[in-house]
Design a protein around this motif. Structure first.
Motif, mmCIF file in Angstrom:
data_model
loop_
_atom_site.group_PDB
_atom_site.id
_atom_site.type_symbol
_atom_site.label_atom_id
_atom_site.label_comp_id
_atom_site.label_asym_id
_atom_site.label_seq_id
_atom_site.Cartn_x
_atom_site.Cartn_y
_atom_site.Cartn_z
ATOM 1 N N MET A 1 -2.529 9.157 -3.432
ATOM 2 C CA MET A 1 -3.529 8.227 -2.991
ATOM 3 C C MET A 1 -4.407 7.879 -4.182
ATOM 4 N N GLY A 2 -4.848 6.667 -4.220
ATOM 5 C CA GLY A 2 -5.693 6.234 -5.310
ATOM 6 C C GLY A 2 -6.478 5.007 -4.911
ATOM 7 N N ARG A 3 -7.152 4.439 -5.868
ATOM 8 C CA ARG A 3 -7.970 3.255 -5.615
ATOM 9 C C ARG A 3 -7.343 2.069 -6.329
ATOM 10 N N ALA A 4 -7.243 0.956 -5.625
ATOM 11 C CA ALA A 4 -6.710 -0.257 -6.241
ATOM 12 C C ALA A 4 -7.777 -0.852 -7.157
ATOM 13 N N ILE A 5 -7.419 -1.039 -8.419
ATOM 14 C CA ILE A 5 -8.351 -1.641 -9.363
ATOM 15 C C ILE A 5 -8.560 -3.115 -9.029
ATOM 16 N N SER A 6 -7.475 -3.786 -8.625
ATOM 17 C CA SER A 6 -7.550 -5.192 -8.261
ATOM 18 C C SER A 6 -7.044 -5.354 -6.825
ATOM 19 N N PRO A 7 -7.937 -5.378 -5.848
ATOM 20 C CA PRO A 7 -7.508 -5.517 -4.454
ATOM 21 C C PRO A 7 -6.684 -6.783 -4.203
ATOM 22 N N LYS A 8 -7.003 -7.866 -4.903
ATOM 23 C CA LYS A 8 -6.264 -9.120 -4.727
ATOM 24 C C LYS A 8 -4.806 -8.947 -5.169
ATOM 25 N N LEU A 9 -4.589 -8.286 -6.309
ATOM 26 C CA LEU A 9 -3.241 -8.030 -6.798
ATOM 27 C C LEU A 9 -2.491 -7.086 -5.858
ATOM 28 N N ALA A 10 -3.152 -6.034 -5.408
ATOM 29 C CA ALA A 10 -2.511 -5.085 -4.496
ATOM 30 C C ALA A 10 -2.092 -5.785 -3.202
ATOM 31 N N HIS A 11 -2.946 -6.658 -2.703
ATOM 32 C CA HIS A 11 -2.623 -7.390 -1.473
ATOM 33 C C HIS A 11 -1.413 -8.301 -1.682
#
Length: 52
Positions: free
Chosen positions: A1-11
């Motif tokens: 588990m981690g944190r998405a640095i760029s939520p737009k890219l992850a989406h």
């Protein structure tokens, strides 16, 4: 588990469409395709990258 640095890219990666009908024609990178990697660690806090 981690944190998405760029939520737009992850989406966009999560909803990306399948380009080929079969995985047999998909190009998959192997270790010979990836250049040498190096990690650099900076000894300071970055509140923009990790606001917690």
């Amino acid at each position: 588990m981690g944190r998405a640095i760029s939520p737009k890219l992850a989406h966009s990666q999560a909803i990306g469409r399948i380009v080929n009908a079969s995985l047999a024609v998909s190009l998959v990178p192997v270790n010979a395709d990836v250049p040498d990697l190096d990690a650099a660690f900076i000894n300071t806090e970055d509140p923009k990258a990790d606001p917690s």
